[in-house]
Design a protein around this motif. Structure first.
Motif, mmCIF file in Angstrom:
data_model
loop_
_atom_site.group_PDB
_atom_site.id
_atom_site.type_symbol
_atom_site.label_atom_id
_atom_site.label_comp_id
_atom_site.label_asym_id
_atom_site.label_seq_id
_atom_site.Cartn_x
_atom_site.Cartn_y
_atom_site.Cartn_z
ATOM 1 N N TYR A 1 -7.063 9.465 8.471
ATOM 2 C CA TYR A 1 -6.654 8.058 8.387
ATOM 3 C C TYR A 1 -5.150 7.845 8.201
ATOM 4 O O TYR A 1 -4.694 6.735 8.003
ATOM 5 C CB TYR A 1 -7.441 7.367 7.262
ATOM 6 C CG TYR A 1 -8.916 7.395 7.561
ATOM 7 C CD1 TYR A 1 -9.458 6.548 8.531
ATOM 8 C CD2 TYR A 1 -9.765 8.297 6.929
ATOM 9 C CE1 TYR A 1 -10.809 6.601 8.851
ATOM 10 C CE2 TYR A 1 -11.121 8.352 7.239
ATOM 11 C CZ TYR A 1 -11.623 7.501 8.202
ATOM 12 O OH TYR A 1 -12.960 7.549 8.525
ATOM 13 N N ARG A 2 -4.396 8.931 8.220
ATOM 14 C CA ARG A 2 -2.948 8.809 8.143
ATOM 15 C C ARG A 2 -2.364 9.430 9.397
ATOM 16 O O ARG A 2 -2.818 10.488 9.838
ATOM 17 C CB ARG A 2 -2.426 9.543 6.894
ATOM 18 C CG ARG A 2 -0.961 9.298 6.621
ATOM 19 C CD ARG A 2 -0.540 10.060 5.353
ATOM 20 N NE ARG A 2 0.880 9.924 5.100
ATOM 21 C CZ ARG A 2 1.552 10.668 4.227
ATOM 22 N NH1 ARG A 2 0.912 11.593 3.527
ATOM 23 N NH2 ARG A 2 2.835 10.488 4.056
ATOM 24 N N SER B 1 -9.014 15.064 -3.196
ATOM 25 C CA SER B 1 -9.447 13.958 -2.317
ATOM 26 C C SER B 1 -8.332 13.458 -1.395
ATOM 27 O O SER B 1 -8.582 12.612 -0.537
ATOM 28 C CB SER B 1 -10.007 12.803 -3.163
ATOM 29 O OG SER B 1 -9.016 12.279 -4.010
ATOM 30 N N CYS B 2 -7.128 13.968 -1.518
ATOM 31 C CA CYS B 2 -6.008 13.493 -0.683
ATOM 32 C C CYS B 2 -6.193 13.902 0.777
ATOM 33 O O CYS B 2 -6.052 13.101 1.691
ATOM 34 C CB CYS B 2 -4.673 14.074 -1.143
ATOM 35 S SG CYS B 2 -4.406 14.122 -2.915
ATOM 36 N N MET C 1 0.747 4.237 -2.745
ATOM 37 C CA MET C 1 0.678 5.671 -2.400
ATOM 38 C C MET C 1 1.871 6.437 -2.960
ATOM 39 O O MET C 1 1.753 7.610 -3.309
ATOM 40 C CB MET C 1 0.561 5.880 -0.895
ATOM 41 C CG MET C 1 -0.864 5.961 -0.381
ATOM 42 S SD MET C 1 -1.763 7.387 -1.050
ATOM 43 C CE MET C 1 -3.382 6.676 -1.256
ATOM 44 N N SER C 2 3.047 5.790 -3.054
ATOM 45 C CA SER C 2 4.193 6.467 -3.678
ATOM 46 C C SER C 2 3.892 6.769 -5.138
ATOM 47 O O SER C 2 4.263 7.833 -5.646
ATOM 48 C CB SER C 2 5.450 5.605 -3.613
ATOM 49 O OG SER C 2 5.867 5.468 -2.300
ATOM 50 N N ARG D 1 0.834 -1.211 0.000
ATOM 51 C CA ARG D 1 0.000 0.000 0.000
ATOM 52 C C ARG D 1 0.868 1.260 0.000
ATOM 53 O O ARG D 1 0.481 2.275 -0.590
ATOM 54 C CB ARG D 1 -0.993 -0.015 1.167
ATOM 55 C CG ARG D 1 -0.396 0.173 2.542
ATOM 56 C CD ARG D 1 -1.386 -0.253 3.620
ATOM 57 N NE ARG D 1 -0.872 0.020 4.946
ATOM 58 C CZ ARG D 1 -1.133 -0.735 6.021
ATOM 59 N NH1 ARG D 1 -1.880 -1.820 5.917
ATOM 60 N NH2 ARG D 1 -0.643 -0.410 7.200
ATOM 61 N N GLN D 2 2.052 1.191 0.633
ATOM 62 C CA GLN D 2 2.930 2.366 0.605
ATOM 63 C C GLN D 2 3.462 2.600 -0.806
ATOM 64 O O GLN D 2 3.591 3.750 -1.246
ATOM 65 C CB GLN D 2 4.089 2.188 1.595
ATOM 66 C CG GLN D 2 3.602 2.313 3.044
ATOM 67 C CD GLN D 2 4.690 2.051 4.075
ATOM 68 O OE1 GLN D 2 5.727 1.460 3.752
ATOM 69 N NE2 GLN D 2 4.445 2.456 5.299
ATOM 70 N N VAL E 1 0.973 7.302 -6.301
ATOM 71 C CA VAL E 1 0.017 8.412 -6.230
ATOM 72 C C VAL E 1 0.769 9.738 -6.045
ATOM 73 O O VAL E 1 0.474 10.739 -6.700
ATOM 74 C CB VAL E 1 -0.996 8.192 -5.073
ATOM 75 C CG1 VAL E 1 -1.761 9.460 -4.741
ATOM 76 C CG2 VAL E 1 -1.968 7.070 -5.438
ATOM 77 N N CYS F 1 -8.738 12.362 3.488
ATOM 78 C CA CYS F 1 -8.392 11.014 3.947
ATOM 79 C C CYS F 1 -7.158 11.068 4.851
ATOM 80 O O CYS F 1 -7.141 10.475 5.921
ATOM 81 C CB CYS F 1 -8.157 10.067 2.768
ATOM 82 S SG CYS F 1 -7.927 8.362 3.330
ATOM 83 N N HIS F 2 -6.139 11.781 4.414
ATOM 84 C CA HIS F 2 -4.914 11.858 5.229
ATOM 85 C C HIS F 2 -5.191 12.438 6.612
ATOM 86 O O HIS F 2 -4.639 11.975 7.602
ATOM 87 C CB HIS F 2 -3.857 12.711 4.521
ATOM 88 C CG HIS F 2 -3.188 11.989 3.393
ATOM 89 N ND1 HIS F 2 -2.208 12.557 2.622
ATOM 90 C CD2 HIS F 2 -3.345 10.726 2.910
ATOM 91 C CE1 HIS F 2 -1.792 11.688 1.701
ATOM 92 N NE2 HIS F 2 -2.474 10.568 1.848
ATOM 93 N N THR G 1 4.302 1.773 9.585
ATOM 94 C CA THR G 1 3.223 2.256 8.722
ATOM 95 C C THR G 1 2.732 3.625 9.153
ATOM 96 O O THR G 1 2.753 3.943 10.346
ATOM 97 C CB THR G 1 2.037 1.258 8.725
ATOM 98 O OG1 THR G 1 0.952 1.837 7.989
ATOM 99 C CG2 THR G 1 1.555 0.942 10.137
ATOM 100 N N GLY G 2 2.312 4.378 8.172
ATOM 101 C CA GLY G 2 1.715 5.678 8.448
ATOM 102 C C GLY G 2 0.208 5.606 8.534
ATOM 103 O O GLY G 2 -0.472 6.626 8.658
#
Ligand code: HEC
Length: 153
Positions: A149-150, A141-142, A37-38, A33-34, A40, A145-146, A89-90
């Motif tokens: 959830y981050r 949309s970033c 996201m990278s 998943r990281q 992204v 969520c961050h 994890t972040g």
């Protein structure tokens, strides 16, 4: 799993390979998943660079940024199994405490990328204005969520 979804996963993986993120163990959901996201982050850099005029706009590059976002939005949510809140994890614990809220953010992201894909056609958005209209909502949309959830640094 349907064919479209498999195609999206293959798309995401080829994007990752393309980005040089090699040796991603499929059994490692955190690394996977990281890496998604990278990709992204890289697509946001390319798309944002074109929006700011730092990078010359081309429809093919625009489509590439949009397609990367699309693939990521369809695959990212598959890599949060129980227990993967532990480790390097972040991802915030809130993902597992409030799975419906996280799903809603994923759906928002996927909705934006779906519209951007539809707007980009076969060859990509024709000009920078069309690209901005398609890509802006994806970048929008970033943050939400961050925020929730981050993990904060
Ligand atoms: C649905 C929620 C969600 C959305 C939407 C989202 N992110 Fe993320 N992002 C996360 C989570 C969760 C992490 C932490 C993943 C981990 O470390 O396990 C993350 C991590 C990242 C990272 C760090 C990756 C790494 O190497 O560890 C980057 C860069 C990033 N996001 C960029 C973006 C950008 C740019 C957008 C918008 C185009 C975006 N994200 C949209 C949830 C999201």
């Amino acid at each position: 799993m349907n064919i479209l979804r498999n195609a999206a996963i293959i798309g995401a993986l080829s994007v990752l390979t393309f980005a040089g993120a090699s040796a991603i163990a499929a059994e490692d959901p955190i690394a996977t998943r990281q890496a998604i996201m990278s990709s992204v982050g890289a697509a946001a850099g390319l798309g944002g660079g074109m929006m700011k005029g730092d990078v010359a706009y081309s429809p093919a590059a625009g489509k590439s940024a949009i397609a990367t976002m699309r693939a990521a939005s369809l695959t990212f949510g598959d890599f949060f199994p129980e227990g993967s809140d532990q480790g390097k994890t972040g991802a915030a614990a809130k993902i597992w405490e409030d799975p419906d809220g996280f799903k809603a953010e994923l759906a928002k992201f996927a909705g934006a990328t779906e519209k951007a894909m539809a707007a980009s056609g076969k060859d990509g958005p024709a000009d920078l204005e069309a690209f901005k209209a398609a890509f802006g909502p994806v970048l929008g949309s970033c943050k939400s969520c961050h925020e929730t959830y981050r993990k904060k640094n």
